[in-house]
Design an enzyme around this catalytic site. Structure first.
Site, mmCIF file in Angstrom:
data_model
loop_
_atom_site.group_PDB
_atom_site.id
_atom_site.type_symbol
_atom_site.label_atom_id
_atom_site.label_comp_id
_atom_site.label_asym_id
_atom_site.label_seq_id
_atom_site.Cartn_x
_atom_site.Cartn_y
_atom_site.Cartn_z
ATOM 1 N N GLY A 91 -125.091 32.442 -2.153
ATOM 2 C CA GLY A 91 -124.745 31.470 -1.136
ATOM 3 C C GLY A 91 -125.598 31.730 0.073
ATOM 4 N N THR A 92 -125.817 33.142 0.706
ATOM 5 C CA THR A 92 -126.564 33.423 1.610
ATOM 6 C C THR A 92 -128.117 33.366 1.742
ATOM 7 O OG1 THR A 92 -124.912 35.331 2.108
ATOM 8 C CG2 THR A 92 -126.893 35.574 3.016
ATOM 9 N N GLN A 123 -118.366 26.439 0.192
ATOM 10 C CA GLN A 123 -116.944 26.708 0.040
ATOM 11 C C GLN A 123 -116.101 25.518 -0.322
ATOM 12 O OE1 GLN A 123 -114.162 29.008 -0.191
ATOM 13 N NE2 GLN A 123 -115.759 29.998 1.375
ATOM 14 N N CYS A 173 -117.114 38.831 6.024
ATOM 15 C CA CYS A 173 -118.056 39.681 6.864
ATOM 16 C C CYS A 173 -117.306 40.118 8.011
ATOM 17 C CB CYS A 173 -119.317 38.670 7.254
ATOM 18 S SG CYS A 173 -119.963 38.049 5.729
HETATM 19 C C1 LIG Z 1 -119.477 28.597 3.766
HETATM 20 C C2 LIG Z 1 -120.187 29.953 3.245
HETATM 21 N N1 LIG Z 1 -121.388 30.030 3.112
HETATM 22 C C3 LIG Z 1 -122.127 30.969 2.701
HETATM 23 C C4 LIG Z 1 -121.506 32.095 2.185
HETATM 24 C C5 LIG Z 1 -122.191 33.031 1.542
HETATM 25 O O1 LIG Z 1 -122.158 33.126 0.163
HETATM 26 P P1 LIG Z 1 -122.571 34.499 -0.777
HETATM 27 O O2 LIG Z 1 -121.190 35.289 -0.521
HETATM 28 O O3 LIG Z 1 -122.656 33.940 -2.182
HETATM 29 O O4 LIG Z 1 -123.726 35.011 -0.079
HETATM 30 C C6 LIG Z 1 -119.867 32.127 1.955
HETATM 31 C C7 LIG Z 1 -119.274 33.257 1.600
HETATM 32 O O5 LIG Z 1 -118.346 33.580 1.955
HETATM 33 C C8 LIG Z 1 -119.450 30.933 2.706
HETATM 34 O O6 LIG Z 1 -117.977 30.924 2.677
#
Ligand SMILES: Cc1ncc(COP(=O)(O)O)c(C=O)c1O
Length: 381
Positions: free
Chosen positions: A71-72, A177, A325
């Site tokens: 996601g990041t 999410q 985080c």
């Molecule tokens: C809304 C949202 N965006 C992005 C991320 C990041 O995703 P990833 O953990 O796959 O990098 C998260 C993870 O907690 C999230 O909740």
């Protein structure tokens, strides 16, 4: 007692059917999808098969899906990818985005882009009038999450998307999410980019995806091979892609049933709290009408978040203070701060997020444990 996992918004257990699919790929396929021989072609077939399944489940074209490392990365690819396709300009986002968006925006600010971080109301919802007021001649990108990871508030992305489209502004949505909880048909949404992550929907960690509408600009972040049509260089994650596709399929098909189950689990937790500590002893943070059913963020005034989390952990219950985080530190959540909650709510908030494997019996037990812990801690103070 078997540990109780109530942190599905941080990461989820891999679904057995997902693990099965991945195991098969890992043990039977090892070619590089870019190779021209039989092994390579077989790998390519697996990646593209996964892409087709995801595209069909989410209502987009297969070539609109880019596999990423999570996601990041998807958020970063969308924001930098759109911004670096031009020079300068104004971007609007919100104060409650995940750090994957917020910190990427801070970097873009350093590069000279102009940023507006929209405030939200007391329930964590974006106010459309503020968004309209923030629009400028040079606004080229809006980024608003579909649902918040800490309080579960769902945003009016269709309305925001329409506003953006009328003005020719690109629109990115972080749906990491929301997938599996909010129905998503990409072809029907006024959205240009949408971010996803497998490990939030009982898929593997370390793989994600970005929907990029046909024609939307996207300057690549990774440079190397021509994988993903030149949009994301790097050898494809075969087993990850296959597992992600299975997870998306299961999440979309099982959405209605899971919605009901999540509501039932939440109801049991809240009913237990009402009977135990009483309704006046806690406060629910979020939007009662527009919210994800599996995320419940509760403040217990008079009890500190970290102390309550530690006590819950000692009882075998895993919950969280909000985003993964920040949960390792005592920092107060930027989301709750943006909602302008009272200090006693800010300092005592816990996020309970349910999912695969949770039972109503567990929720009853959790409410009883909370009652014991809260009563003990309050007396101490
Ligand atoms: C809304 C949202 N965006 C992005 C991320 C990041 O995703 P990833 O953990 O796959 O990098 C998260 C993870 O907690 C999230 O909740």
């Amino acid at each position: 007692m078997k540990p109780i996992y109530l942190d599905h918004a941080a990461s989820t257990p891999v679904h057995p059917e997902v693990a099965e699919v991945m195991m098969k790929v890992m043990t039977e396929q090892f070619g590089n999808a870019s190779s021209v021989h039989t092994f390579g072609r077989s790998a390519k077939k697996t990646v593209n098969g996964a892409r087709d399944v995801i595209a069909a489940s989410l209502g987009c074209f297969s070539d609109e899906w880019v596999f990423t490392g999570g996601g990041t990365e998807s958020d970063n690819l969308a924001l930098f990818g759109a911004a670096h396709s031009r020079k300068g300009g104004h971007i609007i986002t919100t104060a409650i985005e995940h750090h994957a968006v917020l910190h990427a925006c801070r970097e873009l600010e350093k590069e000279g882009y102009s940023l507006t971080y929209l405030p939200v109301d007391g329930t964590g919802r974006v106010v459309l009038e503020y968004l309209e007021a923030a629009l400028r001649e040079d606004t080229f990108l809006i980024s608003v999450m579909l649902a918040n990871n800490e309080v579960g508030t769902v945003q009016p992305i269709e309305e925001i998307g329409r506003l953006a489209r009328e003005r020719g502004i690109l629109f990115h949505v972080d749906a990491v999410q929301a997938l599996g909880s909010v129905p998503i048909t990409l072809s029907a949404l006024p959205v240009d980019y949408m971010s996803f992550s497998a490990h939030k929907i009982n898929g593997p960690q370390g793989i994600g995806g970005l929907y990029v509408r046909r024609g939307a600009p996207l300057h690549p972040r990774m440079h190397g091979g021509l994988q993903e049509k030149g949009r994301r260089a790097g050898t494809e994650n075969l087993a990850g892609a296959a597992g992600f596709a299975k997870a998306v399929e299961l999440a979309v098909k099982g959405q209605t049933g899971r919605h009901e189950e999540s509501l039932l689990l939440r109801d049991r937790l809240l009913r237990g709290l009402d009977q135990g500590i009483g309704r006046d002893a806690y406060h629910i943070n979020g939007n009662p009408e527009y919210g994800l059913p599996h995320i419940t963020n509760i403040s217990f005034p008079g009890v500190r978040t970290d102390v309550l989390l530690m006590n819950l952990d000692m009882e075998g219950i895993a919950a969280s203070s909000g985003s993964a985080c920040t949960s390792g530190s005592l920092e107060i959540s930027h989301v709750l701060k943006a909602m302008k909650l009272r200090d006693e709510y800010l300092n005592s908030a816990i996020r309970f997020s349910t999912g695969l494997g949770n039972t109503t019996e567990e929720m009853e037990l959790v409410s009883r444990k909370i009652e014991t812990i809260v009563n003990r801690l309050r007396i101490k103070d």
